[in-house]
Scaffold this active site. Structure first.
Site, PDB file in Angstrom:
ATOM      1  N   GLY A  53      22.343  19.845  -4.706  1.00  0.00           N
ATOM      2  CA  GLY A  53      23.219  20.982  -5.394  1.00  0.00           C
ATOM      3  C   GLY A  53      22.577  21.762  -6.606  1.00  0.00           C
ATOM      4  CB  CYS A  80      18.190  17.414  -3.682  1.00  0.00           C
ATOM      5  SG  CYS A  80      17.287  18.969  -4.496  1.00  0.00           S
ATOM      6  CE1 TYR A  81      22.959  17.692 -10.542  1.00  0.00           C
ATOM      7  CE2 TYR A  81      24.686  16.174  -9.746  1.00  0.00           C
ATOM      8  CZ  TYR A  81      24.408  17.011 -10.659  1.00  0.00           C
ATOM      9  OH  TYR A  81      25.333  17.557 -11.873  1.00  0.00           O
ATOM     10  CG  HIS A 168      17.220  19.780   0.854  1.00  0.00           C
ATOM     11  ND1 HIS A 168      18.585  19.120   0.711  1.00  0.00           N
ATOM     12  CD2 HIS A 168      16.645  19.423  -0.189  1.00  0.00           C
ATOM     13  CE1 HIS A 168      18.647  19.376  -0.267  1.00  0.00           C
ATOM     14  NE2 HIS A 168      17.392  20.217  -1.306  1.00  0.00           N
ATOM     15  CD  GLU A 170      19.486  17.792   3.940  1.00  0.00           C
ATOM     16  OE1 GLU A 170      19.967  18.507   2.430  1.00  0.00           O
ATOM     17  OE2 GLU A 170      19.328  16.786   3.890  1.00  0.00           O
ATOM     18  CB  SER A 222      42.637  32.454  21.550  1.00  0.00           C
ATOM     19  OG  SER A 222      41.181  31.603  20.850  1.00  0.00           O
ATOM     20  N   GLY A 224      39.273  30.862  24.069  1.00  0.00           N
ATOM     21  CA  GLY A 224      37.953  30.031  23.153  1.00  0.00           C
ATOM     22  C   GLY A 224      38.205  28.978  23.611  1.00  0.00           C
ATOM     23  CG  ASP A 226      37.351  26.207  18.256  1.00  0.00           C
ATOM     24  OD1 ASP A 226      36.448  25.219  18.190  1.00  0.00           O
ATOM     25  OD2 ASP A 226      37.094  26.844  16.968  1.00  0.00           O
ATOM     26  CB  SER A 227      42.544  27.923  21.415  1.00  0.00           C
ATOM     27  OG  SER A 227      42.295  28.805  21.931  1.00  0.00           O
ATOM     28  CE  LYS A 366      33.164  27.006  18.446  1.00  0.00           C
ATOM     29  NZ  LYS A 366      34.073  27.978  18.414  1.00  0.00           N
TER      30      LYS A 366
END
Length: 510
Positions: A53, A80-81, A168, A170, A222, A224, A226-227, A366
């Site tokens: 953070g 980290c934080y 970090h 990640e 759409s 795309g 996701d839909s 995603k």
């Protein structure tokens, strides 16, 4: 869904979502909760990670949590934080360091006997981003790694199952960061990796069957990813009770409307098509401000969708393609997000139509949506599509939008995309687009001077769109594409290539 889970407590780090994505890549389910909106109990989690953070633990008003709800109950990893918070709250000391570290550093492992650094190579590259440093550890804690600049880059309290990393793990710049997170998840927390696309599909379909029963559901399709994935999951759960409404705004790519109907129709979906292109062109006439165009497109989309949806009797549910980043943003460390993706998620309709909401993808990132789509045998040409903005070509035509400009841009865009496919470059690009500028330039075609339109080609590489770099497409490819567009698209006599990265530029021009 009852999966092994790790809780990630967010203190505002720009990298928090990356922690979750790395764990999900290991088939370990995890949830992100801001420090000020924690779940009622942590008892259902196999472990807890405290994120980084921007604050300093030395500040009076820095974010804190009640550590008693997690210590001695589940393994804890501070990053980290988070590592500094654990150290300070448990009796250690954190000071402002004279040797600040930002960027790459070399990890010197001084104790490799613990589980966190199991099989981790010494002197590997890590990524630092801190100004404070841990000057004294609490009792029972020991340093397990250092760097040239700081004596405590990682620590552990083995009996308490508490660990801290000043760097970090990640981010991709930490060479073995994913392995460190794997050690925490599998060796420390004893996770088995039961979060898979196949299990998600089976459990989601069963859950949808139980919650929707024989109710009718509408979904804005759409075209795309996701839909489309949401629609396939719902179709497998409720069959013909799913009604997919596809609104052709006239701002889609060339022939996209026909492709969407053909592709999804072949998968068995029930699709209701609405051609509203002339309504959109009429509403956009004379409008040049980007934000005003976006609002017009979003509002009109909702109106068209709502009118068509009301023709279907006894609808109880609205399905949306909401994904996990949308959920996280709505309850963030800094409070609810100021902007709502209304066009993407057909915002406002549930209240107006008195519908309940179902969001089959709300747990997924995603990249996980694509994996689920692959599990559902979604066609690659849909699954691997580049992202496409909700307002469509309306924000890729700078200035006023009309049918002739849409025709020009659709044709130029099609040449660009097809050339990328034929050259084997399409999958090397995260997003590619053509943009029509509101300027004309002088050219020569044959023996005549021309005064016609300029098109910009844009191709970027990215992971999630938060940052992006322009793609160094081969010169011969760009030359061929430029010639093809000028020769094939009536009204365009000049093609340029955008070499701006994000930041400072954005991916879209409007």
């Amino acid at each position: 869904m009852h999966h092994e889970a790790i809780l990630i407590i967010d203190f505002g780090s720009q990298y928090t979502q990356l922690i979750a994505r790395r764990l999900r890549e290991l088939n370990v389910y995890c949830e992100i909760h801001p420090f000020n909106h924690l779940p009622d109990t942590c008892s259902g989690f196999k472990g807890v990670i405290l994120s980084g953070g921007p604050a300093s633990v030395r500040d009076k008003n820095s974010p804190r949590i009640n550590l008693n709800c997690i210590l001695n109950k589940v393994p804890v990893l501070g990053i980290c934080y988070g590592a500094q918070l654990l150290a300070q709250e448990l009796g250690g000391e954190v000071k402002s360091s004279q040797k600040r570290e930002y960027g790459r550093a070399v990890l010197n492992i001084v104790n490799s006997n613990g589980l966190l650094f199991k099989k981790i190579r010494n002197h590997s590259q890590i990524w630092m981003s801190h100004s404070d440093s841990i000057s004294r550890l609490p009792k029972q804690f020991e340093t397990i790694a250092a760097t040239e600049a700081i004596p405590c880059a990682a620590y552990q309290a083995a009996e308490l199952k508490v660990f801290g990393l000043q760097f970090h793990p990640e981010v991709v710049h930490t060479d073995e960061g994913k392995e460190i997170l794997k050690n925490f998840a599998f060796d420390v927390c004893q996770c088995t990796g039961d979060w898979t696309p196949a299990s998600f599909v089976a459990e989601t379909i069963q859950s949808l069957k139980m919650s929707l029963h024989n109710d009718k559901v509408i979904l804005g399709l759409s075209g795309g990813v996701d839909s489309g994935v949401a629609a396939l999951l719902l179709h497998k759960a409720i069959g013909e009770n799913l009604y997919c409404i596809f609104v052709d705004t006239g701002l889609l790519r060339k022939d996209e409307a026909a492709q969407v109907i053909q592709t999804y129709g072949s998968m068995g979906l029930q699709i209701i098509q609405v051609d509203a292109s002339w309504q959109f062109y009429g509403a956009l006439k004379g409008k040049t401000d980007p934000e005003e165009k976006r609002k017009i497109i979003g509002r009109l989309f909702i109106e068209v969708f709502e009118r068509k949806a009301r023709e279907i009797e006894n609808v109880k549910w609205l399905a949306q393609g909401t994904i996990y980043p949308d959920v996280i943003e709505s309850v963030s460390v800094n409070g609810p997000s100021a902007t709502i993706k209304s066009h993407h998620n057909v915002g406002g309709l549930p209240e107006k139509m008195n519908l309940k909401i179902t969001e089959p993808l709300r747990l997924l990132f995603k990249d996980e949506v694509r994996k689920v789509g692959n599990e559902l045998n979604m066609k690659p040409e849909i699954l691997n599509r580049h992202p496409f903005p909700g307002p469509g070509l309306g924000i890729r035509i700078l200035g006023e939008v009309n049918a002739d400009k849409v025709r020009m841009l659709q044709e130029a865009d099609q040449v660009f995309i097809e050339n990328l496919r034929q050259a084997g470059l399409y999958n090397n690009v995260w997003q590619a687009a053509a943009i029509l500028l509101p300027v004309k330039s002088v050219g020569v075609m044959g023996d005549e001077r021309t005064y016609e339109n300029v098109v910009v080609l844009r191709a970027v590489s990215s992971v999630d769109g938060m940052t992006a770099d322009w793609v160094h497409l081969p010169y011969d490819f760009l030359a061929k594409t430029s010639n093809d567009i000028i020769n094939k698209v009536n009204g365009i006599n000049r093609v340029v290539y955008d070499i701006s990265s994000k930041p400072p530029a954005t991916i879209e021009w409007e």
